[in-house]
Scaffold this motif. Structure first.
Motif, short mmCIF file in Angstrom:
data_model
loop_
_atom_site.label_atom_id
_atom_site.label_comp_id
_atom_site.label_asym_id
_atom_site.label_seq_id
_atom_site.Cartn_x
_atom_site.Cartn_y
_atom_site.Cartn_z
N MET A 460 0.83 -1.20 0.00
CA MET A 460 0.00 0.00 0.00
C MET A 460 0.87 1.26 0.00
O MET A 460 1.83 1.37 0.75
CB MET A 460 -0.93 0.03 1.23
CG MET A 460 -1.90 -1.12 1.26
SD MET A 460 -3.04 -1.00 -0.12
CE MET A 460 -3.89 0.50 0.31
N ARG A 461 0.46 2.22 -0.83
CA ARG A 461 1.06 3.56 -0.76
C ARG A 461 0.45 4.35 0.39
O ARG A 461 1.14 5.06 1.11
CB ARG A 461 0.84 4.28 -2.09
CG ARG A 461 1.43 5.68 -2.12
CD ARG A 461 1.10 6.34 -3.44
NE ARG A 461 1.69 7.67 -3.51
CZ ARG A 461 1.40 8.55 -4.45
NH1 ARG A 461 0.51 8.23 -5.41
NH2 ARG A 461 1.98 9.73 -4.48
N TRP A 480 -9.72 5.58 -4.30
CA TRP A 480 -8.55 5.13 -3.53
C TRP A 480 -7.72 4.17 -4.37
O TRP A 480 -6.50 4.24 -4.43
CB TRP A 480 -9.02 4.49 -2.23
CG TRP A 480 -7.91 4.12 -1.27
CD1 TRP A 480 -6.61 4.39 -1.40
CD2 TRP A 480 -8.06 3.42 -0.06
NE1 TRP A 480 -5.90 3.92 -0.35
CE2 TRP A 480 -6.78 3.31 0.53
CE3 TRP A 480 -9.16 2.87 0.63
CZ2 TRP A 480 -6.56 2.66 1.74
CZ3 TRP A 480 -8.94 2.24 1.85
CH2 TRP A 480 -7.63 2.15 2.40
N GLU A 484 -3.93 4.70 -5.86
CA GLU A 484 -2.98 3.83 -5.20
C GLU A 484 -2.21 3.05 -6.26
O GLU A 484 -2.81 2.43 -7.14
CB GLU A 484 -3.73 2.86 -4.28
CG GLU A 484 -2.81 2.03 -3.42
CD GLU A 484 -2.14 2.86 -2.36
OE1 GLU A 484 -0.94 3.17 -2.54
OE2 GLU A 484 -2.79 3.25 -1.38
N THR A 486 -0.20 0.02 -6.46
CA THR A 486 0.17 -1.15 -5.67
C THR A 486 0.78 -2.22 -6.56
O THR A 486 0.63 -2.20 -7.78
CB THR A 486 -1.06 -1.70 -4.94
OG1 THR A 486 -2.02 -2.07 -5.93
CG2 THR A 486 -1.64 -0.66 -4.02
#
Length: 547
Positions: A460-461, A480, A484, A486
């Motif tokens: 996860m960022r 989200w 993100e 990932t």
């Protein structure tokens, strides 16, 4: 040493020969006793234990007698008769006067002439002039030169040092100075006077003093005539170097201008040496009457006499002057009824009192003005402080006044836009407001919502659901996931990863509206159809190829 003895057989040193040049260059004629008393007074105490006065004089004058002997061999000095007491008179030759001009730092043209023939009649007047110089000088012994002598000699010398000081140095005196009422300094004409002594000692508050020595042979009328010649000289005016007329005496001697603008003539001191048949106690009152128009001042309403254009005339006896010196109350100024010290007699004490009183009033006025200005400044500062306090902002949260630092930070702007994010809150309220605001990305909270299933399996960022930095709204799962990045597979770069979908769209719309592109204004529906290209007429073999 042998070479020195050959040059100076009497064994004199440079210092003693310099003493002779200093004294004789000023006095023109003197005895070895007078030279020693002026230039080396410590020798008087060193040889005070000799049995007779003659032996004491011989011992204390031996060094200067040897110097005179050597200088006579060099053609610098000569003997010129003797006094009534049998002392040999010494004077300088023309060569000696030239050497003395170097020692005294005076132009050779101002050294005067030699004193040949002065001792033919005993030189009573030059000796009185010399004794007047000694009485005014009051030479002090050098205690450093008596450091190896017995204690009683040092004590006697110390007692002499402790007596009141004299006026000036030997270089402060000039003898036989012409005062031309006509003619020039070098070639004075008739009607002028010749001062026996001229004293210039500004360091001792005597900038200029003319001295006449009388052996009580002259009458009051003769002395009055001499003072009239002084007055003629003082009134004479000549053009100075700036082409302005000034008194002739002021072109040679500098005297500070008076504070009241008046210009009294330089003072004249009459020294009476009572060896003649005249009684100075009778001569002085008669002389005062004959010269009243020369010295009498005008009474001023402020309480002093103004002596503008007048001559301060002072009388003293040589015997009293020798005993008490210039600091003693033995000087009588014409027009006054009491004797005073020299500075008081040649000055104007009443005027000095008036000047001191006016200076004190001026200082008091300055202090009063300073106090008024300080009070006015204090009132102005208090009013400005009150106005500033009235403008001081209050916190909209707690109502407290801003501090100076918080006020400055809240008012600071960047091109007209406030820099501070909460300009209406104090520091405490701002800290509380910021702390209670939406949490920033990366911050852990006590009740954190569970991560979605897709987020648990990826790197996860953002370890928690991000919020829009503009509207503070929480990102949806789709937003989200869109922002993100990932896993290890490449994902497209999101243009606004910190904004929600709505704020990102609004931002893009505002940019498009701010800088519109003319190529995007016309829709595809509004574009005109292109006109067909006309085909050429058929015919010929080339048309078959083209088709």
């Amino acid at each position: 040493m042998a070479g020195t003895r050959k040059t100076n057989p009497a064994g004199s040193t440079n210092s003693y020969r310099a003493d002779v040049l200093h004294v004789l260059g000023t006095l023109k004629v003197a005895t070895a006793d007078q030279i020693q008393r002026i230039s080396a007074p410590h020798l008087t105490f060193r040889h005070a234990d000799k049995p007779t006065p003659s032996k004491r004089k011989q011992a204390r004058t031996a060094s200067h007698t040897g110097a005179l002997s050597d200088m006579r061999g060099h053609g610098l000095s000569e003997n010129g008769g003797s006094t009534e007491t049998g002392d040999t008179l010494r004077s300088l030759t023309s060569k000696g006067l030239e050497a003395a001009s170097w020692e005294l730092r005076r132009p050779a043209t101002e050294m005067g002439s030699t004193a040949r023939g002065a001792g033919s009649s005993g030189a009573s007047h030059p000796m009185a002039v010399n004794e007047t110089v000694i009485a005014l000088l009051r030479p002090k012994p050098d205690l450093g030169k008596l450091a190896d002598d017995p204690p009683h000699i040092q004590a006697a010398a110390q007692a002499a040092v402790d007596t009141p000081p004299g006026v000036g140095t030997i270089g402060s005196y000039w003898t036989e100075v012409p005062l031309p009422a006509t003619g020039t300094w070098k070639a004075p004409g008739k009607g002028g006077a010749q001062a026996d002594l001229v004293l210039t000692a500004p360091q001792d508050q005597v900038p200029l003093l003319f001295i006449e020595v009388d052996n009580c042979h002259e009458t009051a009328e003769e002395l009055a005539a001499k003072l009239e010649k002084y007055a003629r000289f003082f009134r004479r005016r000549v053009k100075d170097t700036d082409e302005k007329e000034r008194p002739m005496w002021s072109t040679r001697w500098a005297v500070p201008e008076h504070e009241y603008g008046e210009m009294p003539h330089p003072p004249v001191l009459l020294v009476f040496n009572r060896i003649g048949e005249r009684n100075p106690n009778r001569t002085i009152p008669r002389l005062q009457e004959l010269t009243r128009h020369l010295w009498k001042g005008q009474w001023a309403p402020e309480g002093y006499h103004s002596y503008d254009g007048k001559i301060p005339i002072v009388a003293v006896g040589l015997r009293s002057l020798s005993v008490h010196g210039p600091q003693g109350p033995v000087f009588l100024r014409f027009g006054r009824d009491r004797q005073q010290p020299l500075l008081g007699a040649i000055g104007n004490p009443r005027l000095e009192t008036v000047l001191a009183r006016e200076r004190e009033k001026a200082r008091a006025r300055l202090r009063e003005v300073a106090r008024e200005q300080a009070a006015k400044k204090a009132v102005e500062e208090s009013r400005e402080a009150a106005q500033r306090e009235a403008r001081r902002p209050s916190c909209t949260g707690c109502g407290s006044r801003f501090s100076d630092e918080r006020w400055a930070a809240a008012e600071e702007t960047d091109w007209g836009r406030p820099v501070d994010t909460h300009p209406h809150l104090c520091d405490d309220c701002k800290a509380v407001t910021v702390a209670s605001a939406a949490p920033t990305p990366g911050r852990q909270e006590g009740h954190q919502e569970p991560l979605p299933e897709w987020a648990r399996q990826e790197f996860m960022r953002f370890p928690r659901r991000p919020r829009c930095t503009e509207c503070k709204a929480a990102f949806t799962d789709e937003r989200w996931k869109a922002v993100e990045r990932t896993g290890w597979h490449p994902l497209g770069q999101e243009k606004h990863p910190t904004l929600c979908e709505t704020c990102a769209q609004e931002y893009d719309d505002s940019v498009d509206n701010a800088w519109p592109d003319s190529r995007t204004r016309v829709s595809t529906e509004e574009r005109p159809e292109p006109s067909p290209v006309p085909r050429p007429k058929s015919g010929g073999w080339f048309s078959r190829l083209r088709s």
